[in-house]
Design a protein around this motif. Structure first.
Motif, mmCIF file in Angstrom:
data_model
loop_
_atom_site.group_PDB
_atom_site.id
_atom_site.type_symbol
_atom_site.label_atom_id
_atom_site.label_comp_id
_atom_site.label_asym_id
_atom_site.label_seq_id
_atom_site.Cartn_x
_atom_site.Cartn_y
_atom_site.Cartn_z
ATOM 1 N N LYS A 1 0.845 -1.182 0.000
ATOM 2 C CA LYS A 1 0.000 0.000 0.000
ATOM 3 C C LYS A 1 0.886 1.239 0.000
ATOM 4 N N VAL A 2 0.328 2.335 -0.449
ATOM 5 C CA VAL A 2 1.076 3.580 -0.530
ATOM 6 C C VAL A 2 0.503 4.578 0.466
ATOM 7 N N LEU A 3 1.342 5.045 1.360
ATOM 8 C CA LEU A 3 0.962 6.089 2.295
ATOM 9 C C LEU A 3 1.409 7.424 1.712
ATOM 10 N N ARG A 4 0.457 8.272 1.380
ATOM 11 C CA ARG A 4 0.753 9.577 0.793
ATOM 12 C C ARG A 4 0.917 10.605 1.910
ATOM 13 N N ALA A 5 2.080 10.610 2.529
ATOM 14 C CA ALA A 5 2.308 11.495 3.674
ATOM 15 C C ALA A 5 2.266 12.956 3.260
ATOM 16 N N VAL A 6 2.825 13.259 2.095
ATOM 17 C CA VAL A 6 2.730 14.597 1.486
ATOM 18 C C VAL A 6 2.237 14.361 0.066
ATOM 19 N N ASP A 7 1.120 14.997 -0.290
ATOM 20 C CA ASP A 7 0.415 14.596 -1.504
ATOM 21 C C ASP A 7 0.076 15.802 -2.386
ATOM 22 N N GLY A 8 1.118 16.414 -2.971
ATOM 23 C CA GLY A 8 0.888 17.508 -3.907
ATOM 24 C C GLY A 8 0.748 18.855 -3.251
ATOM 25 N N VAL A 9 1.699 19.222 -2.408
ATOM 26 C CA VAL A 9 1.639 20.478 -1.657
ATOM 27 C C VAL A 9 2.328 21.595 -2.437
ATOM 28 N N THR A 10 1.652 22.749 -2.513
ATOM 29 C CA THR A 10 2.200 23.933 -3.178
ATOM 30 C C THR A 10 2.005 25.154 -2.273
ATOM 31 N N PHE A 11 3.064 25.913 -2.073
ATOM 32 C CA PHE A 11 2.970 27.178 -1.335
ATOM 33 C C PHE A 11 4.253 27.959 -1.561
ATOM 34 N N ASP A 12 4.272 29.205 -1.116
ATOM 35 C CA ASP A 12 5.511 29.964 -1.135
ATOM 36 C C ASP A 12 5.675 30.725 0.169
ATOM 37 N N VAL A 13 6.909 31.141 0.426
ATOM 38 C CA VAL A 13 7.248 31.918 1.615
ATOM 39 C C VAL A 13 8.106 33.086 1.156
ATOM 40 N N ARG A 14 7.721 34.280 1.548
ATOM 41 C CA ARG A 14 8.486 35.460 1.172
ATOM 42 C C ARG A 14 9.451 35.843 2.275
ATOM 43 N N ALA A 15 10.451 36.620 1.927
ATOM 44 C CA ALA A 15 11.462 37.057 2.893
ATOM 45 C C ALA A 15 10.786 37.738 4.077
ATOM 46 N N GLY A 16 11.175 37.335 5.285
ATOM 47 C CA GLY A 16 10.647 37.957 6.488
ATOM 48 C C GLY A 16 9.254 37.522 6.882
ATOM 49 N N GLU A 17 8.665 36.581 6.164
ATOM 50 C CA GLU A 17 7.294 36.157 6.423
ATOM 51 C C GLU A 17 7.266 34.918 7.308
ATOM 52 N N CYS A 18 6.212 34.804 8.110
ATOM 53 C CA CYS A 18 5.992 33.585 8.897
ATOM 54 C C CYS A 18 4.773 32.864 8.351
ATOM 55 N N LEU A 19 5.001 31.706 7.734
ATOM 56 C CA LEU A 19 3.924 30.843 7.261
ATOM 57 C C LEU A 19 3.760 29.714 8.265
ATOM 58 N N ALA A 20 2.583 29.583 8.834
ATOM 59 C CA ALA A 20 2.304 28.482 9.754
ATOM 60 C C ALA A 20 1.631 27.347 8.999
ATOM 61 N N VAL A 21 2.025 26.116 9.330
ATOM 62 C CA VAL A 21 1.402 24.917 8.769
ATOM 63 C C VAL A 21 0.760 24.179 9.932
ATOM 64 N N VAL A 22 -0.555 23.994 9.870
ATOM 65 C CA VAL A 22 -1.294 23.415 10.993
ATOM 66 C C VAL A 22 -2.074 22.194 10.537
ATOM 67 N N GLY A 23 -2.454 21.374 11.518
ATOM 68 C CA GLY A 23 -3.233 20.170 11.243
ATOM 69 C C GLY A 23 -3.069 19.181 12.373
ATOM 70 N N GLU A 24 -3.888 18.140 12.368
ATOM 71 C CA GLU A 24 -3.791 17.085 13.373
ATOM 72 C C GLU A 24 -2.466 16.341 13.264
ATOM 73 N N SER A 25 -2.142 15.599 14.300
ATOM 74 C CA SER A 25 -1.017 14.676 14.217
ATOM 75 C C SER A 25 -1.301 13.668 13.107
ATOM 76 N N GLY A 26 -0.304 13.410 12.254
ATOM 77 C CA GLY A 26 -0.489 12.493 11.146
ATOM 78 C C GLY A 26 -0.946 13.147 9.864
ATOM 79 N N SER A 27 -1.079 14.476 9.872
ATOM 80 C CA SER A 27 -1.536 15.157 8.660
ATOM 81 C C SER A 27 -0.420 15.372 7.640
ATOM 82 N N GLY A 28 0.831 15.121 8.029
ATOM 83 C CA GLY A 28 1.946 15.238 7.095
ATOM 84 C C GLY A 28 2.832 16.435 7.311
ATOM 85 N N LYS A 29 2.616 17.178 8.387
ATOM 86 C CA LYS A 29 3.358 18.423 8.618
ATOM 87 C C LYS A 29 4.856 18.184 8.779
#
Length: 337
Positions: free
Chosen positions: A40-68
């Motif tokens: 079986k295939v566990l898709r821990a990270v499944d097509g994630v797209t985002f960007d981060v600019r200089a000096g910016e704080c991007l938070a990634v949130v989710g339950e335990s096991g969401s792939g963070k």
């Protein structure tokens, strides 16, 4: 030029602004599990797209096991991504050789969740902070390293005398400050913070967060701040990305996401946040089984949140909603207005 509905730039990013410091495009990390005849295939990270600019704080949130955490390690190539691209200042990190990637890591450093496991028990605090300078010899001349260690310790709120101590002599909060000082030793532009305070006592968490916010303001660092604590994220984040089963299901500024959550999963997370007047148990607002958690083709059919979603309809079982574009997109067929 006015913003359009297809404009995916963060709000406030003007025409002609500098390109993102970090750009992640369609990133995947899959794991094969099970016996040979029933893989079986566990898709821990499944097509994630985002960007981060200089000096910016991007938070990634989710339950335990969401792939963070897998996402964080894939960005740093501590685990090799299955597919996609990670661009730092336009340079694809996934195309670099091992030696080239080691050089690039001086610009992107990581602080891990567990300060007890991330520091070598037989090295003094000073040795831990100096460790990266043995690889990147041009950053700080040897004659200046002692003074630089002292300056870094002061910067994270520790006495200079701690340089001679071993990690076993320190509290959890002090160890995490040492880990932060080590991450700053190479003068990076981006810190990946993987649940940096979740392993600490509540009374100590606020102190470490204060240090991180102070460094963010003073040094102009960009952060990817991974957490399951939505109250904490609200204090530190400029933008928020919500992950569910390896996919980003909603993004927006902290004000947008907390004020007007669009995805049912985001709404459930917020309703279960400690400290809210109407807080409920997360198990009560997220009933049911998780669809396609470790599966083959079925994992890509329909919305993975459908078995737990009060808004689910027939279309949710047959068509997977995409994140879409705009300032505050969500991957839902029936987002809140």
């Amino acid at each position: 030029m006015p913003r359009t509905e297809h404009d995916t730039r963060p709000e406030g990013a003007a025409d002609g602004a500098a390109p993102p410091l970090l750009r992640v495009e369609n990133l995947h990390r899959h794991f094969v599990t099970g016996p040979p005849r029933n893989r079986k295939v566990l898709r821990a990270v499944d097509g994630v797209t985002f960007d981060v600019r200089a000096g910016e704080c991007l938070a990634v949130v989710g339950e335990s096991g969401s792939g963070k955490s897998t996402l964080a390690r894939a960005l740093m190539r501590l685990v090799e991504p299955t597919g996609g691209s990670v661009y730092y200042k336009g340079r694809d990190l996934l195309a670099l050789s091992g030696r080239e990637m080691r050089e690039e890591r001086r610009n992107i450093q990581m602080v891990f969740q567990d300060p007890y496991a991330s520091l070598h028990p037989r090295r003094t605090v000073g040795d831990v902070v100096r460790e990266a300078w043995r690889v990147h010899k041009d950053v700080v001349p040897k004659a200046q390293q002692e003074d630089r260690v002292a300056a870094l310790l002061r910067q994270v709120g520790l006495p200079e005398a701690y340089a001679s101590l071993y990690p076993s002599r320190l509290s959890g909060g002090e160890r995490q400050r040492v880990a932060i000082a080590r991450a700053l030793a190479l003068r990076p532009e981006l810190l990946v913070l993987d649940e940096p305070v979740s392993a600490l006592d509540v009374s100590i968490q606020a102190q470490v967060v204060h240090v991180l916010m102070k460094l963010h303001a003073e040094l102009g660092l960009a952060y990817i701040f991974i957490s399951h604590d939505l109250n904490l994220v609200r204090l530190v984040a400029d933008r928020v990305a919500v992950m569910y089963m390896g996919r980003v299901v909603e993004t927006g500024t902290a004000e947008e996401l907390y004020g007007h959550p669009a995805h049912p999963y985001t709404q459930a997370l917020l309703s279960a946040s400690p400290g809210r007047a109407t807080a409920v148990d997360l198990d009560d607002v997220l009933p049911g089984a998780v669809a396609g958690e470790a599966s083959g083709p079925a994992g890509t059919v329909g919305c993975p949140y459908r078995t737990r979603c009060p808004k689910a309809r027939d279309i949710c079982a047959t068509e997977r909603p995409e994140l879409g574009t705009g300032a505050h997109p969500s991957a839902c067929h029936f987002p809140a207005g």
